[in-house]
Design a protein around this motif. Structure first.
Motif, PDB file in Angstrom:
ATOM      1  N   ASP A 162     -19.897  33.275 -17.600  1.00 44.67           N
ATOM      2  CA  ASP A 162     -18.901  32.319 -17.935  1.00 44.67           C
ATOM      3  C   ASP A 162     -17.771  32.770 -18.575  1.00 44.67           C
ATOM      4  O   ASP A 162     -16.539  32.137 -18.120  1.00 44.67           O
ATOM      5  N   LEU A 163     -17.671  33.695 -19.422  1.00 38.79           N
ATOM      6  CA  LEU A 163     -16.376  34.465 -20.129  1.00 38.79           C
ATOM      7  C   LEU A 163     -15.509  34.961 -18.919  1.00 38.79           C
ATOM      8  O   LEU A 163     -14.342  34.770 -18.921  1.00 38.79           O
ATOM      9  N   VAL A 164     -16.212  35.658 -18.070  1.00 44.50           N
ATOM     10  CA  VAL A 164     -15.334  36.188 -17.149  1.00 44.50           C
ATOM     11  C   VAL A 164     -14.835  35.078 -16.154  1.00 44.50           C
ATOM     12  O   VAL A 164     -13.540  35.305 -15.619  1.00 44.50           O
ATOM     13  N   ASP A 165     -15.512  34.036 -15.866  1.00 42.70           N
ATOM     14  CA  ASP A 165     -14.787  33.100 -15.107  1.00 42.70           C
ATOM     15  C   ASP A 165     -13.628  32.310 -15.823  1.00 42.70           C
ATOM     16  O   ASP A 165     -12.561  32.060 -15.018  1.00 42.70           O
ATOM     17  N   GLN A 166     -13.770  32.124 -17.001  1.00 45.56           N
ATOM     18  CA  GLN A 166     -12.756  31.434 -17.845  1.00 45.56           C
ATOM     19  C   GLN A 166     -11.456  32.367 -17.910  1.00 45.56           C
ATOM     20  O   GLN A 166     -10.439  32.088 -17.625  1.00 45.56           O
ATOM     21  N   VAL A 167     -11.823  33.727 -18.157  1.00 45.90           N
ATOM     22  CA  VAL A 167     -10.728  34.596 -18.326  1.00 45.90           C
ATOM     23  C   VAL A 167     -10.197  34.851 -16.819  1.00 45.90           C
ATOM     24  O   VAL A 167      -8.717  34.856 -16.780  1.00 45.90           O
ATOM     25  N   SER A 168     -10.813  34.683 -15.858  1.00 46.97           N
ATOM     26  CA  SER A 168     -10.234  35.120 -14.385  1.00 46.97           C
ATOM     27  C   SER A 168      -9.255  33.820 -13.977  1.00 46.97           C
ATOM     28  O   SER A 168      -8.339  34.027 -13.431  1.00 46.97           O
ATOM     29  N   ILE A 169      -9.646  32.621 -14.638  1.00 46.41           N
ATOM     30  CA  ILE A 169      -8.755  31.402 -14.114  1.00 46.41           C
ATOM     31  C   ILE A 169      -7.344  31.631 -14.496  1.00 46.41           C
ATOM     32  O   ILE A 169      -6.176  31.571 -13.701  1.00 46.41           O
ATOM     33  N   SER A 170      -7.170  32.143 -15.984  1.00 45.00           N
ATOM     34  CA  SER A 170      -5.864  32.237 -16.453  1.00 45.00           C
ATOM     35  C   SER A 170      -5.181  33.595 -15.634  1.00 45.00           C
ATOM     36  O   SER A 170      -4.032  33.445 -15.335  1.00 45.00           O
ATOM     37  N   ARG A 189      -5.567  39.686 -24.537  1.00 44.38           N
ATOM     38  CA  ARG A 189      -6.977  39.840 -24.856  1.00 44.38           C
ATOM     39  C   ARG A 189      -7.808  39.564 -23.330  1.00 44.38           C
ATOM     40  O   ARG A 189      -8.869  40.312 -23.196  1.00 44.38           O
ATOM     41  N   HIS A 190      -7.322  38.751 -22.545  1.00 46.69           N
ATOM     42  CA  HIS A 190      -8.014  38.513 -21.244  1.00 46.69           C
ATOM     43  C   HIS A 190      -7.930  39.806 -20.216  1.00 46.69           C
ATOM     44  O   HIS A 190      -8.805  40.094 -19.572  1.00 46.69           O
ATOM     45  N   TRP A 191      -6.772  40.276 -20.325  1.00 41.92           N
ATOM     46  CA  TRP A 191      -6.314  41.794 -19.632  1.00 41.92           C
ATOM     47  C   TRP A 191      -7.378  42.519 -20.022  1.00 41.92           C
ATOM     48  O   TRP A 191      -8.085  43.341 -19.443  1.00 41.92           O
ATOM     49  N   LEU A 192      -7.455  42.808 -21.367  1.00 35.84           N
ATOM     50  CA  LEU A 192      -8.248  43.837 -22.144  1.00 35.84           C
ATOM     51  C   LEU A 192      -9.604  43.552 -21.909  1.00 35.84           C
ATOM     52  O   LEU A 192     -10.201  44.622 -21.717  1.00 35.84           O
ATOM     53  N   PHE A 193     -10.104  42.418 -21.943  1.00 36.73           N
ATOM     54  CA  PHE A 193     -11.535  42.227 -21.491  1.00 36.73           C
ATOM     55  C   PHE A 193     -11.888  42.444 -20.174  1.00 36.73           C
ATOM     56  O   PHE A 193     -12.668  43.289 -20.107  1.00 36.73           O
ATOM     57  N   LEU A 194     -11.039  42.083 -19.134  1.00 33.84           N
ATOM     58  CA  LEU A 194     -11.296  42.508 -17.611  1.00 33.84           C
ATOM     59  C   LEU A 194     -11.085  43.857 -17.584  1.00 33.84           C
ATOM     60  O   LEU A 194     -12.174  44.665 -16.781  1.00 33.84           O
ATOM     61  N   ILE A 195     -10.325  44.649 -17.725  1.00 31.32           N
ATOM     62  CA  ILE A 195      -9.906  46.162 -17.712  1.00 31.32           C
ATOM     63  C   ILE A 195     -11.089  46.906 -18.541  1.00 31.32           C
ATOM     64  O   ILE A 195     -11.738  47.881 -17.975  1.00 31.32           O
ATOM     65  N   GLY A 196     -11.466  46.463 -19.620  1.00 32.54           N
ATOM     66  CA  GLY A 196     -12.516  47.230 -20.583  1.00 32.54           C
ATOM     67  C   GLY A 196     -13.834  46.998 -20.058  1.00 32.54           C
ATOM     68  O   GLY A 196     -14.738  47.970 -19.852  1.00 32.54           O
ATOM     69  N   GLU A 197     -14.152  45.977 -19.452  1.00 33.16           N
ATOM     70  CA  GLU A 197     -15.430  45.618 -18.956  1.00 33.16           C
ATOM     71  C   GLU A 197     -15.900  45.910 -17.306  1.00 33.16           C
ATOM     72  O   GLU A 197     -16.869  45.588 -17.070  1.00 33.16           O
ATOM     73  N   ARG A 198     -14.478  46.019 -16.603  1.00 35.42           N
ATOM     74  CA  ARG A 198     -14.951  46.279 -15.279  1.00 35.42           C
ATOM     75  C   ARG A 198     -15.823  47.411 -15.104  1.00 35.42           C
ATOM     76  O   ARG A 198     -16.375  47.183 -14.082  1.00 35.42           O
ATOM     77  N   TRP A 199     -15.686  48.314 -15.700  1.00 30.33           N
ATOM     78  CA  TRP A 199     -16.786  49.493 -15.713  1.00 30.33           C
ATOM     79  C   TRP A 199     -17.588  49.544 -16.886  1.00 30.33           C
ATOM     80  O   TRP A 199     -18.084  50.677 -17.424  1.00 30.33           O
ATOM     81  N   GLY A 200     -17.677  48.454 -17.641  1.00 31.50           N
ATOM     82  CA  GLY A 200     -18.475  48.529 -19.075  1.00 31.50           C
ATOM     83  C   GLY A 200     -20.074  48.630 -18.821  1.00 31.50           C
ATOM     84  O   GLY A 200     -20.501  48.812 -17.663  1.00 31.50           O
ATOM     85  N   ASP A 208     -20.488  42.902 -12.566  1.00 29.00           N
ATOM     86  CA  ASP A 208     -20.761  42.156 -10.842  1.00 29.00           C
ATOM     87  C   ASP A 208     -19.769  41.088 -11.171  1.00 29.00           C
ATOM     88  O   ASP A 208     -19.134  40.682 -10.132  1.00 29.00           O
ATOM     89  N   ALA A 209     -19.758  40.302 -12.233  1.00 27.55           N
ATOM     90  CA  ALA A 209     -18.922  39.016 -12.266  1.00 27.55           C
ATOM     91  C   ALA A 209     -17.371  39.462 -12.053  1.00 27.55           C
ATOM     92  O   ALA A 209     -16.626  38.697 -11.231  1.00 27.55           O
ATOM     93  N   ILE A 210     -16.972  40.439 -12.759  1.00 28.03           N
ATOM     94  CA  ILE A 210     -15.546  40.948 -12.501  1.00 28.03           C
ATOM     95  C   ILE A 210     -15.174  41.318 -11.189  1.00 28.03           C
ATOM     96  O   ILE A 210     -14.159  41.050 -10.520  1.00 28.03           O
ATOM     97  N   ALA A 211     -16.360  41.950 -10.642  1.00 25.95           N
ATOM     98  CA  ALA A 211     -15.953  42.549  -9.243  1.00 25.95           C
ATOM     99  C   ALA A 211     -16.030  41.577  -8.206  1.00 25.95           C
ATOM    100  O   ALA A 211     -15.136  41.456  -7.190  1.00 25.95           O
ATOM    101  N   ARG A 212     -16.588  40.187  -8.672  1.00 30.44           N
ATOM    102  CA  ARG A 212     -16.651  39.200  -7.647  1.00 30.44           C
ATOM    103  C   ARG A 212     -15.235  38.366  -7.918  1.00 30.44           C
ATOM    104  O   ARG A 212     -14.636  38.206  -6.809  1.00 30.44           O
ATOM    105  N   PHE A 224      -9.597  37.452  -5.753  1.00 37.73           N
ATOM    106  CA  PHE A 224      -7.973  37.794  -6.196  1.00 37.73           C
ATOM    107  C   PHE A 224      -7.628  38.437  -4.645  1.00 37.73           C
ATOM    108  O   PHE A 224      -6.268  38.160  -4.414  1.00 37.73           O
ATOM    109  N   VAL A 225      -8.225  39.493  -4.374  1.00 38.07           N
ATOM    110  CA  VAL A 225      -7.696  40.262  -3.248  1.00 38.07           C
ATOM    111  C   VAL A 225      -7.622  39.172  -1.866  1.00 38.07           C
ATOM    112  O   VAL A 225      -6.629  39.082  -1.234  1.00 38.07           O
ATOM    113  N   ASP A 226      -8.916  38.467  -1.708  1.00 39.61           N
ATOM    114  CA  ASP A 226      -8.911  37.435  -0.546  1.00 39.61           C
ATOM    115  C   ASP A 226      -7.529  36.595  -0.812  1.00 39.61           C
ATOM    116  O   ASP A 226      -6.951  36.156   0.319  1.00 39.61           O
ATOM    117  N   ASP A 227      -7.299  35.938  -1.924  1.00 41.59           N
ATOM    118  CA  ASP A 227      -6.168  34.895  -2.082  1.00 41.59           C
ATOM    119  C   ASP A 227      -4.931  35.554  -1.914  1.00 41.59           C
ATOM    120  O   ASP A 227      -4.113  34.858  -1.225  1.00 41.59           O
TER     121      ASP A 227
END
Length: 218
Positions: free
Chosen positions: A61-69, A105-116, A123-127, A132-135
């Motif tokens: 759910d955190l990935v979902d929320q961060v990704s929206i912004s 913080r949103h960027w730091l989270f996705l960047i840090g956990e992308r291969w965490g 998997d949620a970040i990859a999704r 992002f790519v499709d859009d």
């Protein structure tokens, strides 16, 4: 919304914010315990289960929320994804970095956990990156500057490059040493803006000269 529902929503958001704070302060999400998140949020551990089944569900759910912004940020950056004469690439890059600061913080989270360490979060970040790519590919398809590309697969590849470059730019920007004096930091930021602008211009120049059929034959 009733007062009870509002308080429940506030508690849920507090847990998400607590997890984000802990995982962007030198910790990996996979090393954070449920109790730590509850304590950071000012709640008792049992309150956690009123909102999430476990840490995996919270992470997803955190990935979902961060990704929206970040989705909104990347969409605004697309305005600079043109190769028309007079397009202000530098201005687009400056706006991008300003927005990165505002959602650091949103960027730091996705960047840090992308291969965490958490496979669920990875998997949620990859999704989300796939979204992002499709859009972006859909948006590029509508721009006159990209009409000559034609092949959907080529647009997907170009979009993937742009999204990954955006992550790299954000990571470099956020990792500039804060211990530098203001003058040195400003100088390093200016140099990064110049380098990033040039990278974007080179990338767009290549896209403007791309020939899908010639690329398939090479």
């Amino acid at each position: 919304m009733s007062i009870r529902d509002e308080r429940k929503q506030q508690s849920r958001q507090a847990l998400l914010e607590a997890a984000l704070t802990l995982s962007t302060s030198g910790r990996s999400f996979s090393t954070i315990s449920l109790r730590e998140v509850a304590r950071e949020a000012g709640l008792v551990p049992t309150a956690f289960y009123r909102h999430f089944q476990d840490m995996d569900e919270l992470g997803n759910d955190l990935v979902d929320q961060v990704s929206i912004s970040l989705h909104h940020l990347l969409r605004s950056l697309r305005e600079g994804y043109t190769v028309k004469a007079g397009s202000k690439t530098r201005l687009s890059i400056e706006r991008f970095f300003t927005a990165v600061d505002q959602s650091a913080r949103h960027w730091l989270f996705l960047i840090g956990e992308r291969w965490g360490g958490s496979s669920v979060v990875r998997d949620a970040i990859a999704r989300e990156i796939h979204f992002f790519v499709d859009d972006l590919a859909e948006d590029l398809k509508k721009l006159p500057a990209f009409e000559h590309v034609g092949a959907t697969q080529d647009l997907q590849i170009m979009s993937s490059i742009l999204i990954n470059m955006s992550f790299s730019w954000a990571m470099t920007w956020l990792n500039l040493p804060e211990k530098n004096n203001p003058a040195t930091l400003a100088e390093q930021r200016e140099q990064l803006i110049q380098n990033t602008t040039k990278q974007a211009q080179l990338m767009f120049r290549g896209i403007s000269n791309w020939n899908s059929e010639a690329g398939d034959k090479s």
